[in-house]
Motif scaffolding. Structure first.
Motif, PDB file in Angstrom:
ATOM      1  N   VAL A  54       0.366  -1.385  -0.430  1.00 24.51           N
ATOM      2  CA  VAL A  54      -0.070  -0.036  -0.313  1.00 24.51           C
ATOM      3  C   VAL A  54       1.242   1.491  -0.018  1.00 24.51           C
ATOM      4  N   GLY A  55       0.917   2.116  -1.027  1.00 24.17           N
ATOM      5  CA  GLY A  55       1.550   3.478  -0.959  1.00 24.17           C
ATOM      6  C   GLY A  55       0.625   4.928  -1.107  1.00 24.17           C
ATOM      7  N   ASN A  56       1.748   5.302  -0.365  1.00 22.81           N
ATOM      8  CA  ASN A  56       0.698   7.131  -1.064  1.00 22.81           C
ATOM      9  C   ASN A  56       1.835   8.150  -1.020  1.00 22.81           C
ATOM     10  N   VAL A  57       1.656   8.891  -1.846  1.00 25.66           N
ATOM     11  CA  VAL A  57       2.332   9.827  -2.329  1.00 25.66           C
ATOM     12  C   VAL A  57       2.164  11.407  -1.286  1.00 25.66           C
ATOM     13  N   ALA A  58       3.625  12.067  -0.551  1.00 23.42           N
ATOM     14  CA  ALA A  58       2.530  12.842   0.008  1.00 23.42           C
ATOM     15  C   ALA A  58       3.609  14.444  -1.298  1.00 23.42           C
ATOM     16  N   THR A  67       7.580  21.339  -7.147  1.00 19.28           N
ATOM     17  CA  THR A  67       7.461  20.106  -5.808  1.00 19.28           C
ATOM     18  C   THR A  67       8.300  18.441  -5.514  1.00 19.28           C
ATOM     19  N   ILE A  68       8.118  19.018  -3.970  1.00 19.70           N
ATOM     20  CA  ILE A  68       9.157  17.064  -3.482  1.00 19.70           C
ATOM     21  C   ILE A  68       7.578  16.106  -3.722  1.00 19.70           C
ATOM     22  N   ALA A  69       7.955  15.453  -4.712  1.00 24.08           N
ATOM     23  CA  ALA A  69       6.649  14.407  -4.157  1.00 24.08           C
ATOM     24  C   ALA A  69       7.464  12.740  -4.114  1.00 24.08           C
ATOM     25  N   ARG A  70       6.817  12.707  -2.309  1.00 22.22           N
ATOM     26  CA  ARG A  70       7.161  11.295  -1.411  1.00 22.22           C
ATOM     27  C   ARG A  70       6.442  10.930  -1.863  1.00 22.22           C
ATOM     28  N   VAL A  71       7.084   9.129  -2.510  1.00 27.83           N
ATOM     29  CA  VAL A  71       6.151   8.162  -2.105  1.00 27.83           C
ATOM     30  C   VAL A  71       6.954   7.068  -0.962  1.00 27.83           C
ATOM     31  N   ILE A 131       8.326  -0.331   6.068  1.00 26.21           N
ATOM     32  CA  ILE A 131       8.150   0.781   4.700  1.00 26.21           C
ATOM     33  C   ILE A 131       9.151   1.849   3.674  1.00 26.21           C
ATOM     34  N   VAL A 132       8.548   1.528   3.277  1.00 30.28           N
ATOM     35  CA  VAL A 132      10.113   1.997   1.923  1.00 30.28           C
ATOM     36  C   VAL A 132       9.439   3.434   1.384  1.00 30.28           C
ATOM     37  N   GLU A 133      10.242   4.904   1.406  1.00 34.99           N
ATOM     38  CA  GLU A 133      10.836   5.685   0.472  1.00 34.99           C
ATOM     39  C   GLU A 133      11.181   6.520  -0.337  1.00 34.99           C
ATOM     40  N   GLN A 134      10.201   6.993  -1.081  1.00 37.66           N
ATOM     41  CA  GLN A 134      12.058   7.290  -2.188  1.00 37.66           C
ATOM     42  C   GLN A 134      11.028   8.781  -2.844  1.00 37.66           C
ATOM     43  N   GLY A 135      11.868  10.306  -2.717  1.00 35.04           N
ATOM     44  CA  GLY A 135      11.873  11.185  -2.752  1.00 35.04           C
ATOM     45  C   GLY A 135      11.735  11.541  -4.453  1.00 35.04           C
ATOM     46  N   PHE A 136      11.712  12.291  -5.335  1.00 38.46           N
ATOM     47  CA  PHE A 136      11.783  12.955  -6.680  1.00 38.46           C
ATOM     48  C   PHE A 136      10.767  14.565  -6.149  1.00 38.46           C
ATOM     49  N   MET A 137      11.750  15.544  -7.270  1.00 38.65           N
ATOM     50  CA  MET A 137      11.965  16.833  -7.814  1.00 38.65           C
ATOM     51  C   MET A 137      10.888  16.716  -8.707  1.00 38.65           C
ATOM     52  N   LEU A 138       9.474  17.868  -8.685  1.00 41.16           N
ATOM     53  CA  LEU A 138       8.796  17.933  -9.772  1.00 41.16           C
ATOM     54  C   LEU A 138       8.717  18.521 -10.473  1.00 41.16           C
ATOM     55  N   ALA A 139       8.606  18.926 -11.682  1.00 40.40           N
ATOM     56  CA  ALA A 139       7.338  20.644 -11.902  1.00 40.40           C
ATOM     57  C   ALA A 139       5.574  20.182 -11.511  1.00 40.40           C
ATOM     58  N   PRO A 140       5.043  20.551 -11.789  1.00 40.98           N
ATOM     59  CA  PRO A 140       3.673  20.871 -10.818  1.00 40.98           C
ATOM     60  C   PRO A 140       2.830  20.517 -12.701  1.00 40.98           C
ATOM     61  N   GLY A 141       2.134  19.471 -12.451  1.00 39.33           N
ATOM     62  CA  GLY A 141       1.252  19.294 -13.267  1.00 39.33           C
ATOM     63  C   GLY A 141       0.960  17.453 -13.180  1.00 39.33           C
ATOM     64  N   SER A 142       0.456  16.579 -14.263  1.00 39.70           N
ATOM     65  CA  SER A 142      -0.477  15.756 -14.512  1.00 39.70           C
ATOM     66  C   SER A 142       0.719  14.600 -14.838  1.00 39.70           C
ATOM     67  N   TYR A 143       0.752  13.471 -13.846  1.00 38.28           N
ATOM     68  CA  TYR A 143       1.758  11.943 -14.403  1.00 38.28           C
ATOM     69  C   TYR A 143       1.346  11.327 -13.795  1.00 38.28           C
ATOM     70  N   THR A 144       2.017   9.775 -14.600  1.00 35.13           N
ATOM     71  CA  THR A 144       1.578   8.663 -14.197  1.00 35.13           C
ATOM     72  C   THR A 144       2.895   8.035 -13.554  1.00 35.13           C
ATOM     73  N   LEU A 145       2.393   7.487 -12.196  1.00 31.14           N
ATOM     74  CA  LEU A 145       3.199   7.015 -11.607  1.00 31.14           C
ATOM     75  C   LEU A 145       2.774   5.130 -11.307  1.00 31.14           C
TER      76      LEU A 145
END
Length: 442
Positions: A54-58, A67-71, A131-145
């Motif tokens: 089970v995962g979530n993105v902050a 934007t920091i996207a933390r999975v 629990i495993v986490e991975q961070g990404f630095m992204l430009a705002p917008g729509s993505y498919t993960l």
């Protein structure tokens, strides 16, 4: 019953609709062993299969306009294939992340992970333990993960995919509430992000847990924001105010929902109002291990639970407003090890339901509701199993339990799969069950 809700500014927690049809008990039982469907309905990234997670993105503000996207991914220990290595047990797995956006090259990351535990019992845990986490630095917008989790040794994998709407954070903005176990609020945007996410956003009613939510605000004015907690019928269970200091590039705040107060079911925590409303959905279950969120269905599933029938009957007869208090009394009275956050007796009971439901599903109905299911759930694995050889028109199966000095016989005609406990064995089973009630779980 009001929900206890605390608002804090800079301290870190420590881990440990109306008109819709009420789900039947068997639907709830199906969800009990298909947690990915439950969490997918809550908007989580969830996968079933051989490596369930089970995962979530902050999302938080990064440098500049990024934007920091933390999975964060949550696993149960029994999902892994552990191998003995010296005095401990280890499991290796690989997590692959793939972010795609129209017109851009994919953004990929992969990590090889290792889990080490000290006992075989820890390898069998069916609660959230990794629990495993991975961070990404992204430009705002729509993505498919897309997230794929692999066990290279067994050559198996599970995969989940989700569309992400990555927000931007300008002056005067604030994050959605983020479920966390631990966090150190940032004083500046350049500070390292130190947090451990709670991917499931699940809290146990009566199990000693608390649900923590973290929000960050950016260059906001000083103001009081309303905080409301609503149940799945949109009734307001609690409301308070969150005070923003204002005048700083970043400020973090924590919201704590006390574990013994929320009713079972879905909760929505809302901060702010109108166009600036921020919210997150949590799940309150009777346990962090088994997700059942309706008292009627929970009580139906406890039909074979052998301990404290007096408290179960009180729960069944109680008014809805009384049930949270009575459930906590039942939890405390049946918990063989109060020092842990779980109720081991209930864990064992529901684990046996899961096994019985699968093992005896060929009997023309839910396996846990069969005679063999009832005996298995109550007494556990038999010491010996006997079955008469082919050639008879009657099938006879016997389970021997040395500890209970009982031999339980099930019979049924050949050609019909359902086996019934014999009258004599029903009396032996009743005596064994009485011993279970007197001595407690084993």
């Amino acid at each position: 019953m009001p929900i206890g809700l605390l608002l804090l500014s800079a301290c870190a927690p420590q881990r440990p609709p109306s008109g819709t049809a009420t789900p039947s008990t068997e639907q709830t039982l199906g969800e009990l062993f298909n947690l990915s469907a439950v969490y997918q309905r809550l908007g989580r990234l969830a996968a079933s299969g051989p490596m369930p997670f089970v995962g979530n993105v902050a999302y938080l503000k990064g440098r500049g306009d990024s934007t920091i996207a933390r999975v964060a991914l949550s696993f149960e220990s029994h999902a892994f294939a552990f191998a003995r290595e010296g005095p401990s047990y280890i499991a290796r797995f690989r997590v692959e992340y793939n972010l795609t956006r129209t017109g851009q090259a994919p953004l990929q990351a992969a990590r090889d992970e290792l889990v080490r535990v000290q006992s075989f019992a820890e390898t069998q845990r069916n609660d959230e333990s990794v629990i495993v986490e991975q961070g990404f630095m992204l430009a705002p917008g729509s993505y498919t993960l897309a997230v794929t989790v692999r066990d290279p040794a067994a050559n198996v994998f599970s995969r989940a995919e989700q569309t992400l709407q990555v927000p931007g954070f300008g002056a005067g903005s604030m994050t959605q509430p983020i479920f966390v176990y631990q966090v150190r609020p940032r004083q500046q945007l350049s500070d390292s992000l130190t947090m451990l996410l709670n991917p499931r956003g699940t809290v146990a009613n009566g199990g000693g847990d608390s649900l923590w939510l973290y929000v960050e605000a950016y260059d906001v004015p000083a103001e009081q924001l309303p905080v409301r907690v609503r149940d799945d019928r949109d009734s307001v269970l609690y409301q308070a105010n969150l005070g923003l200091r204002g005048g700083v590039p970043v400020e973090g705040h924590l919201v704590r929902i006390a574990s013994d107060a929320p009713p079972l079911g879905q909760l929505t925590v809302q901060i702010g109002e109108g166009a600036n409303l921020k919210q997150a959905t949590a799940l309150v279950s009777f346990s962090r291990t088994w997700v059942v969120t309706n008292y009627d269905n929970l009580l139906a599933l406890l039909r074979f639970f052998p301990w404290r029938p007096d408290l179960l009957n009180a729960l069944r007869q109680a008014r809805p407003a009384e049930r949270p208090r009575l459930w906590r009394e039942f939890w405390t009275a049946t918990d063989p090890n109060p020092q842990t956050g779980e109720n081991e007796a209930l864990d064992m009971y529901f684990s046996r339901i899961a096994i019985a439901n699968e093992r005896f599903k060929d009997e023309g109905g839910p396996g846990w509701r069969t005679d063999r299911g009832e005996v298995y759930i109550t007494l556990g694995e038999p010491d010996q199993v006997y079955e008469n050889p082919p050639g008879s028109d009657q099938r006879i199966v016997q389970w021997a339990y040395g500890y209970y000095h009982a031999v339980i016989t099930f019979t049924g005609p050949i050609g019909f799969s359902r086996l019934r406990i014999t009258t004599a064995s029903r009396a032996d089973f009743a005596r064994a069950r009485a011993l279970v009630i007197r001595q407690g779980p084993r």
